[in-house]
Design a protein around this motif. Structure first.
Motif, PDB file in Angstrom:
ATOM      1  N   LYS A 144       0.311   6.660  -2.311  1.00  0.00           N
ATOM      2  CA  LYS A 144      -0.886   6.785  -2.160  1.00  0.00           C
ATOM      3  C   LYS A 144      -1.696   5.608  -2.643  1.00  0.00           C
ATOM      4  O   LYS A 144      -2.666   5.119  -1.686  1.00  0.00           O
ATOM      5  N   GLU A 173      -0.708   3.162   0.163  1.00  0.00           N
ATOM      6  CA  GLU A 173      -1.710   3.306   1.354  1.00  0.00           C
ATOM      7  C   GLU A 173      -2.982   3.055   1.434  1.00  0.00           C
ATOM      8  O   GLU A 173      -3.466   2.362   2.378  1.00  0.00           O
ATOM      9  N   LYS A 174      -3.609   3.185   0.206  1.00  0.00           N
ATOM     10  CA  LYS A 174      -4.904   2.562   0.181  1.00  0.00           C
ATOM     11  C   LYS A 174      -4.846   1.204   0.113  1.00  0.00           C
ATOM     12  O   LYS A 174      -5.861   0.402   0.620  1.00  0.00           O
ATOM     13  N   GLN A 228      -2.958  -0.773   1.849  1.00  0.00           N
ATOM     14  CA  GLN A 228      -2.527  -1.221   3.350  1.00  0.00           C
ATOM     15  C   GLN A 228      -4.290  -0.916   4.101  1.00  0.00           C
ATOM     16  O   GLN A 228      -4.458  -1.812   4.889  1.00  0.00           O
ATOM     17  N   GLU A 229      -4.626   0.030   3.744  1.00  0.00           N
ATOM     18  CA  GLU A 229      -5.985   0.491   4.378  1.00  0.00           C
ATOM     19  C   GLU A 229      -7.138  -0.516   4.005  1.00  0.00           C
ATOM     20  O   GLU A 229      -7.705  -1.060   5.019  1.00  0.00           O
TER      21      GLU A 229
END
Length: 184
Positions: A71, A74-75, A77-78
């Motif tokens: 997670k 993911e953050k 990459q965001e």
């Protein structure tokens, strides 16, 4: 074979041991360092594969679960995508420090695995890190190395030293351009 840039995460891409965060164990504790998104976007625009190789001993020590680490990534990459940037792949070592595994830097298994997966010539690539184990891992596989920090802190004998990733980009791009010219 392709050339690539391998980036350590904590201290190169995101804040760690800062006034806002000690260690990154949850997505809300992840903060990009100034200029990092622009730097990675420049690598993307130059069609240079860009990978993250990161020791994440917090998983092995029980400060976070592997699912939580994913997670956080993911953050990352965001946050990068918000600036038009991305990393192509991420390798991490979830083991405790001093576990003796081959993947934890200064071991080179993460770099070797990404190189095999993406057909990367490690001897034509660059490893960027802010600690001696990062530089040692890069040297083990024949990468050029960039130390992020002060010259006085670099006891590893890296190829170059810069204060942050963005300031290293001209050197990286020159390195890749020089290699293209010499191969023509």
């Amino acid at each position: 074979m392709n050339k690539a840039v391998f980036l350590d995460r904590d201290g190169v891409i995101n804040e760690v041991l800062s006034s806002r965060v000690k260690f990154v164990n949850k997505p809300h504790e992840f903060f990009l360092l100034d200029g990092v998104a622009e730097a990675i976007r420049k690598l993307n625009e130059a069609n240079i594969p860009t990978f993250v190789v990161t020791n994440q001993g917090g998983v092995g020590l029980g400060f976070m679960k592997e699912k939580g680490l994913l997670k956080v990534h993911e953050k990352m990459q965001e946050d990068l995508a918000a600036y038009g940037a991305k990393v192509d792949d991420i390798a991490y070592c979830p083991h405790k420090p001093k576990a003796g595994c081959a993947c934890r830097k200064p071991g080179s298994q993460m770099l070797e695995a990404l190189a095999q997966k993406h057909q990367i010539d490690l001897t034509a690539s660059i490893m960027v890190g802010d600690r001696e184990p990062d530089i040692e891992a890069g040297k083990k596989v024949g990468c050029k190395t960039i130390f992020i920090g002060d010259e006085e802190e670099d006891i590893s004998g890296s190829s170059a030293v810069f204060s942050n990733l963005l300031s290293a980009i001209p050197w990286i791009l020159d390195h890749f351009l020089d290699d293209r010219i010499s191969n023509e």
